[in-house]
Design an enzyme around this catalytic site. Structure first.
Site, PDB file in Angstrom:
ATOM      1  N   TRP A  14       0.560  -1.386   0.077  1.00 25.43           N
ATOM      2  CA  TRP A  14      -0.524   0.285   0.211  1.00 25.43           C
ATOM      3  C   TRP A  14       0.438   0.981  -0.147  1.00 25.43           C
ATOM      4  CZ3 TRP A  14       1.530   2.066   4.262  1.00 25.43           C
ATOM      5  CH2 TRP A  14       2.016   1.330   5.258  1.00 25.43           C
ATOM      6  N   ASN A  15       2.439   1.074   0.306  1.00 25.47           N
ATOM      7  CA  ASN A  15       2.877   2.764   0.321  1.00 25.47           C
ATOM      8  C   ASN A  15       3.048   3.218  -0.517  1.00 25.47           C
ATOM      9  OD1 ASN A  15       5.369   0.483   0.138  1.00 25.47           O
ATOM     10  ND2 ASN A  15       6.297   0.786   0.907  1.00 25.47           N
TER      11      ASN A  15
ATOM     12  N   ARG B 186       6.677  -0.497 -12.190  1.00 22.62           N
ATOM     13  CA  ARG B 186       7.235  -0.496 -11.973  1.00 22.62           C
ATOM     14  C   ARG B 186       7.564  -2.588 -11.986  1.00 22.62           C
ATOM     15  NH1 ARG B 186      11.371   0.298  -6.615  1.00 22.62           N
ATOM     16  NH2 ARG B 186      10.254  -1.525  -5.633  1.00 22.62           N
TER      17      ARG B 186
ATOM     18  N   LYS C 264      -2.155  -8.093  -7.643  1.00 24.55           N
ATOM     19  CA  LYS C 264      -3.386  -8.113  -6.660  1.00 24.55           C
ATOM     20  C   LYS C 264      -2.879  -6.409  -5.511  1.00 24.55           C
ATOM     21  CE  LYS C 264      -3.120  -9.037  -2.769  1.00 24.55           C
ATOM     22  NZ  LYS C 264      -3.557  -7.984  -2.125  1.00 24.55           N
TER      23      LYS C 264
ATOM     24  N   ALA D 147      -2.770  -4.352  -2.449  1.00 27.23           N
ATOM     25  CA  ALA D 147      -2.706  -4.233  -1.190  1.00 27.23           C
ATOM     26  C   ALA D 147      -4.388  -3.481  -0.684  1.00 27.23           C
ATOM     27  CB  ALA D 147      -1.754  -2.731  -0.532  1.00 27.23           C
TER      28      ALA D 147
ATOM     29  N   SER E 212       6.384  -7.635   2.518  1.00 25.06           N
ATOM     30  CA  SER E 212       7.298  -7.760   4.255  1.00 25.06           C
ATOM     31  C   SER E 212       7.962  -8.979   3.569  1.00 25.06           C
ATOM     32  CB  SER E 212       6.457  -8.037   5.412  1.00 25.06           C
ATOM     33  OG  SER E 212       5.346  -8.616   4.946  1.00 25.06           O
TER      34      SER E 212
ATOM     35  N   GLU F 173      10.859  -8.060  -3.366  1.00 20.61           N
ATOM     36  CA  GLU F 173      11.174  -6.930  -3.166  1.00 20.61           C
ATOM     37  C   GLU F 173      10.343  -6.466  -2.357  1.00 20.61           C
ATOM     38  OE1 GLU F 173      13.258  -4.768  -4.492  1.00 20.61           O
ATOM     39  OE2 GLU F 173      13.133  -5.555  -6.137  1.00 20.61           O
ATOM     40  N   LEU F 174      11.138  -6.736  -0.945  1.00 23.07           N
ATOM     41  CA  LEU F 174      11.610  -7.056   0.822  1.00 23.07           C
ATOM     42  C   LEU F 174      10.983  -6.018   1.611  1.00 23.07           C
ATOM     43  CD1 LEU F 174      11.510 -11.368   1.108  1.00 23.07           C
ATOM     44  CD2 LEU F 174      10.082  -9.907  -0.368  1.00 23.07           C
TER      45      LEU F 174
ATOM     46  N   ARG G  20      10.333  10.968   3.505  1.00 20.06           N
ATOM     47  CA  ARG G  20      10.149  10.548   2.488  1.00 20.06           C
ATOM     48  C   ARG G  20       8.839   9.817   2.804  1.00 20.06           C
ATOM     49  NH1 ARG G  20      11.950   6.716  -1.306  1.00 20.06           N
ATOM     50  NH2 ARG G  20      10.500   7.504  -3.548  1.00 20.06           N
TER      51      ARG G  20
ATOM     52  N   CYS H 108      10.221   0.976   2.305  1.00 24.73           N
ATOM     53  CA  CYS H 108      11.170  -0.057   3.092  1.00 24.73           C
ATOM     54  C   CYS H 108      12.579   0.192   2.710  1.00 24.73           C
ATOM     55  CB  CYS H 108      10.819  -0.797   1.175  1.00 24.73           C
ATOM     56  SG  CYS H 108      11.173  -0.356  -0.087  1.00 24.73           S
TER      57      CYS H 108
ATOM     58  N   GLU I  69      11.047  -2.793  11.269  1.00 27.69           N
ATOM     59  CA  GLU I  69      11.057  -2.470  10.246  1.00 27.69           C
ATOM     60  C   GLU I  69      10.193  -1.044  10.968  1.00 27.69           C
ATOM     61  OE1 GLU I  69       9.337  -4.167   6.123  1.00 27.69           O
ATOM     62  OE2 GLU I  69      10.485  -1.958   5.753  1.00 27.69           O
TER      63      GLU I  69
ATOM     64  N   SER J  17      15.425   6.737  -5.303  1.00 29.79           N
ATOM     65  CA  SER J  17      15.194   5.157  -5.885  1.00 29.79           C
ATOM     66  C   SER J  17      14.713   6.190  -7.851  1.00 29.79           C
ATOM     67  CB  SER J  17      13.272   5.764  -5.137  1.00 29.79           C
ATOM     68  OG  SER J  17      13.171   5.038  -4.547  1.00 29.79           O
TER      69      SER J  17
HETATM   70  P1  NAD Z   1       2.464  -6.751   3.713  1.00 26.85           P
HETATM   71  O1  NAD Z   1       3.825  -8.044   3.120  1.00 26.85           O
HETATM   72  O2  NAD Z   1       1.029  -7.111   5.218  1.00 26.85           O
HETATM   73  O3  NAD Z   1       1.388  -7.230   1.982  1.00 26.85           O
HETATM   74  C1  NAD Z   1       2.076  -7.194   1.081  1.00 26.85           C
HETATM   75  C2  NAD Z   1       0.851  -7.358   0.196  1.00 26.85           C
HETATM   76  O4  NAD Z   1       0.982  -9.119   0.209  1.00 26.85           O
HETATM   77  C3  NAD Z   1      -0.056  -6.980  -0.301  1.00 26.85           C
HETATM   78  O5  NAD Z   1      -0.900  -6.940  -1.144  1.00 26.85           O
HETATM   79  C4  NAD Z   1      -1.288  -7.743   0.442  1.00 26.85           C
HETATM   80  O6  NAD Z   1      -2.271  -7.993   0.707  1.00 26.85           O
HETATM   81  C5  NAD Z   1      -0.372  -9.654   0.543  1.00 26.85           C
HETATM   82  N1  NAD Z   1      -0.796 -10.208   1.087  1.00 26.85           N
HETATM   83  C6  NAD Z   1      -0.359 -10.183   2.739  1.00 26.85           C
HETATM   84  N2  NAD Z   1      -0.689 -11.398   3.372  1.00 26.85           N
HETATM   85  C7  NAD Z   1      -0.753 -12.029   2.495  1.00 26.85           C
HETATM   86  C8  NAD Z   1      -0.885 -14.116   2.224  1.00 26.85           C
HETATM   87  N3  NAD Z   1      -0.947 -14.296   2.688  1.00 26.85           N
HETATM   88  N4  NAD Z   1      -0.882 -14.441   0.432  1.00 26.85           N
HETATM   89  C9  NAD Z   1      -0.723 -13.200  -0.574  1.00 26.85           C
HETATM   90  N5  NAD Z   1      -0.600 -12.225  -0.095  1.00 26.85           N
HETATM   91  C10 NAD Z   1      -0.335 -11.657   1.139  1.00 26.85           C
HETATM   92  O7  NAD Z   1       3.268  -5.974   3.370  1.00 26.85           O
HETATM   93  P2  NAD Z   1       2.972  -4.028   3.291  1.00 26.85           P
HETATM   94  O8  NAD Z   1       2.441  -3.467   4.368  1.00 26.85           O
HETATM   95  O9  NAD Z   1       1.395  -3.714   2.441  1.00 26.85           O
HETATM   96  O10 NAD Z   1       3.477  -3.135   3.122  1.00 26.85           O
HETATM   97  C11 NAD Z   1       4.701  -3.484   3.812  1.00 26.85           C
HETATM   98  C12 NAD Z   1       6.488  -4.132   3.377  1.00 26.85           C
HETATM   99  O11 NAD Z   1       6.538  -3.758   1.997  1.00 26.85           O
HETATM  100  C13 NAD Z   1       7.253  -3.367   4.786  1.00 26.85           C
HETATM  101  O12 NAD Z   1       7.646  -4.848   4.841  1.00 26.85           O
HETATM  102  C14 NAD Z   1       8.209  -2.748   3.107  1.00 26.85           C
HETATM  103  O13 NAD Z   1       9.194  -3.049   3.217  1.00 26.85           O
HETATM  104  C15 NAD Z   1       7.765  -3.472   2.093  1.00 26.85           C
HETATM  105  N6  NAD Z   1       8.105  -2.838   1.067  1.00 26.85           N
HETATM  106  C16 NAD Z   1       9.403  -3.398   0.341  1.00 26.85           C
HETATM  107  C17 NAD Z   1       9.623  -3.081  -0.765  1.00 26.85           C
HETATM  108  C18 NAD Z   1      10.890  -3.096  -1.431  1.00 26.85           C
HETATM  109  O14 NAD Z   1      11.158  -2.296  -2.774  1.00 26.85           O
HETATM  110  N7  NAD Z   1      11.670  -4.368  -1.212  1.00 26.85           N
HETATM  111  C19 NAD Z   1       9.300  -1.507  -1.806  1.00 26.85           C
HETATM  112  C20 NAD Z   1       7.088  -1.172  -0.745  1.00 26.85           C
HETATM  113  C21 NAD Z   1       7.605  -1.798   0.381  1.00 26.85           C
END
Ligand code: NAD
Length: 486
Positions: free
Chosen positions: A158-159, A167, A182, A184, A237, A258-259, A286, A292, A389, A449
């Protein structure tokens, strides 16, 4: 100003599958809220497994024709998407702010950043090349043929509601792949709007499918278990990433992950402090700190600790907090209540262990999910906020006295996404750039970025790269032919 929701007509608040905009099979919907008010702004379709698989039917049906579409034609559709996004930048930005909470100026920045992936990969689409050479031992030729990997499943956070999808979608389409995204559940509207823009731009049905759901687990599992899916790209995550990697293993899928991150930002005593302060403000604040690559731990060399801390604290304290659509707001609402509670707990934990709060540290009363810019000092190494984080506007400052010591501390994490160093000494800069175990390092710079640079982490921050030339390779398989010329 008009209601930002006006840009997305009710018929487009539904699933985008093939050439249709349609309700979920069971008719279910879920509410999307404005995190700054807690009020519902829209209802969108809540897809189930059958809807997910219908999207995969559409992506599979469109695959052969899209792969065979001349690269120049695919490129032009990406360029048209870029132009449409830039032309409608203000509308897209207001929608992002409404559902995600970031200040409008930052949402505009995200539109520029997200759109740029379409321009960049429009240029890459026509530069996919194979090789032809003589085998080293002679006797035959080697011909390599890059081919699109096939239908791709994208799961986005969602961020950055636009950019994290852009991308993935832009390089996939450039390579000749079809897609199912899919987004968020907190921020589905921007992705639906992007699908609408791409439909208007002339992208053929089935190439860009969007499935909004609150049942991510079951829908994504079903998609990954289906043999027609050939690639998973996930941003989110580390915890969910691990789970999806396990699921992807059954079908031996190509994956890009991308975690999460836990970036260290290191300010050396010889740094230009003005530059370091600007860099630290950007790297920390930012996207309200919900990034992330956000600076999670700020290490400052002892001789400049006092001055840096005083000036950084003053700047953090001067930021204005409010609804992202209001003028002059620097810090918008966090995504949800859980995000605010997490910050509250991390700050309380650090204070319990001896940290001092210099500014912020207390959530305001009233509606919306707000947390003030917060600076802490004397944060001990075992404080939870240094190990997790933070994902919000909270900055722990830690002092250091030796490069080896701070390098070891910076690398003492399972993550490896980004790091930052501020110094005027070239030798030190390069030693940190090489020594930090991260996929990206900002040197005298808080903003890293860039669609033309390879974004991605090492260790448990991920696999693969997004953006740059590497970005398109994630969507290409290589077949090689061994050719005898008897
Ligand atoms: P999240 O992992 O909770 O959710 C990400 C996505 O996964 C959402 O679309 C969510 O609905 C989906 N999801 C959640 N559980 C799932 C499951 N069991 N099966 C399938 N899909 C599922 O993360 P978030 O809270 O939306 O985003 C924040 C995280 O994203 C932070 O950890 C951040 O560091 C990371 N992030 C990483 C990057 C990168 O480029 N490395 C960029 C942006 C955000």
């Amino acid at each position: 100003m008009s209601d930002p929701m006006n840009v997305l007509a009710p018929e487009h608040r539904r699933l985008r599958i093939g050439d249709a905009w349609r309700d979920a099979a069971g008719g279910a919907t879920f509410a999307v809220e404005d995190p700054a008010t807690g009020k519902t702004i829209a209802e969108v379709a809540d897809a189930g497994v059958a809807d997910g698989l219908a999207a995969l039917d559409a992506a599979s049906a469109a695959m052969a024709e899209w792969a065979a579409t001349p690269p120049r034609q695919r490129s032009e559709l990406l360029t048209a998407t870029y132009r449409a996004l830039i032309g409608r930048s203000e509308e897209v930005a207001r929608l992002i702010t409404l559902e995600m909470g970031k200040p409008l100026a930052e949402a505009r920045g995200e539109v520029a950043y997200g759109a740029e992936f379409f321009r960049w990969f429009a240029e890459e689409a026509v530069r996919v090349e194979g090789r032809y050479n003589t085998a080293p031992a002679g006797g035959y030729r080697i011909l390599t043929v890059p081919k699109p990997v096939g239908p791709c499943v994208f799961v986005t956070p969602w961020n950055f509601p636009l950019a994290m999808g852009a991308r993935k979608i832009a390089p996939a389409l450039a390579a000749g792949c079809t897609t199912i995204t899919k987004p968020a559940a907190q921020t589905p509207l921007t992705m639906l709007f992007l699908a609408r823009i791409m439909e208007e731009a002339g992208v053929p049905p089935g190439v860009v499918n969007v499935v909004t759901t609150e049942r991510a687990g079951e829908v994504v599992s079903a998609l990954l278990a289906d043999r027609r899916t050939r690639k998973l790209s996930f941003t989110g995550s580390t915890e969910v990433g691990r789970l999806l990697l396990r699921q992807a293993a059954d079908n031996v899928l190509r994956t890009s992950m991308e975690l999460g991150g836990n970036a260290a930002l290191i300010v050396c005593a010889d740094a230009d402090l003005d530059v370091a302060l600007d860099g630290a403000m950007v790297a920390k604040m930012r996207n309200i700190g919900e990034s992330c690559i956000a600076a999670n731990r700020i290490y400052v060399e002892e001789p400049v600790r006092e001055e840096f801390t005083a000036r950084f604290t003053e700047r953090m304290g001067a930021l204005s907090v409010g609804h992202g659509l209001d003028d002059g707001v620097d810090v918008g609402a966090l995504i949800d209540e859980a995000a605010v509670t997490k910050l509250d707990e991390l700050v309380a934990d650090a204070v319990d262990r001896g940290a001092r709060v210099l500014v912020g540290g207390e959530r305001p009363d009233g509606p919306g999910h707000f947390y003030p810019p917060t600076v802490l000092v004397d944060v001990p190494e075992d404080a939870r906020m240094l190990r997790t984080e933070i994902f919000g506007p909270v900055a722990p400052i830690i002092s250091f006295t030796s490069d080896d010591e701070v390098m070891a501390q910076a690398n003492d994490t399972e993550h490896g996404l980004a790091g930052y160093v501020f110094t005027r000494d070239l030798r030190r800069a390069l030693r940190f750039a090489e020594g930090l175990e991260t996929g990206m390092v900002g040197v005298n710079r808080g903003l890293i970025s860039d669609p033309s640079a390879p974004f991605g982490g090492v260790n448990q921050s991920g696999i693969g790269k997004e953006g740059s030339h590497e970005g398109i390779l994630e969507y290409l398989d290589v077949t090689y032919a061994a050719i005898d010329l008897p």
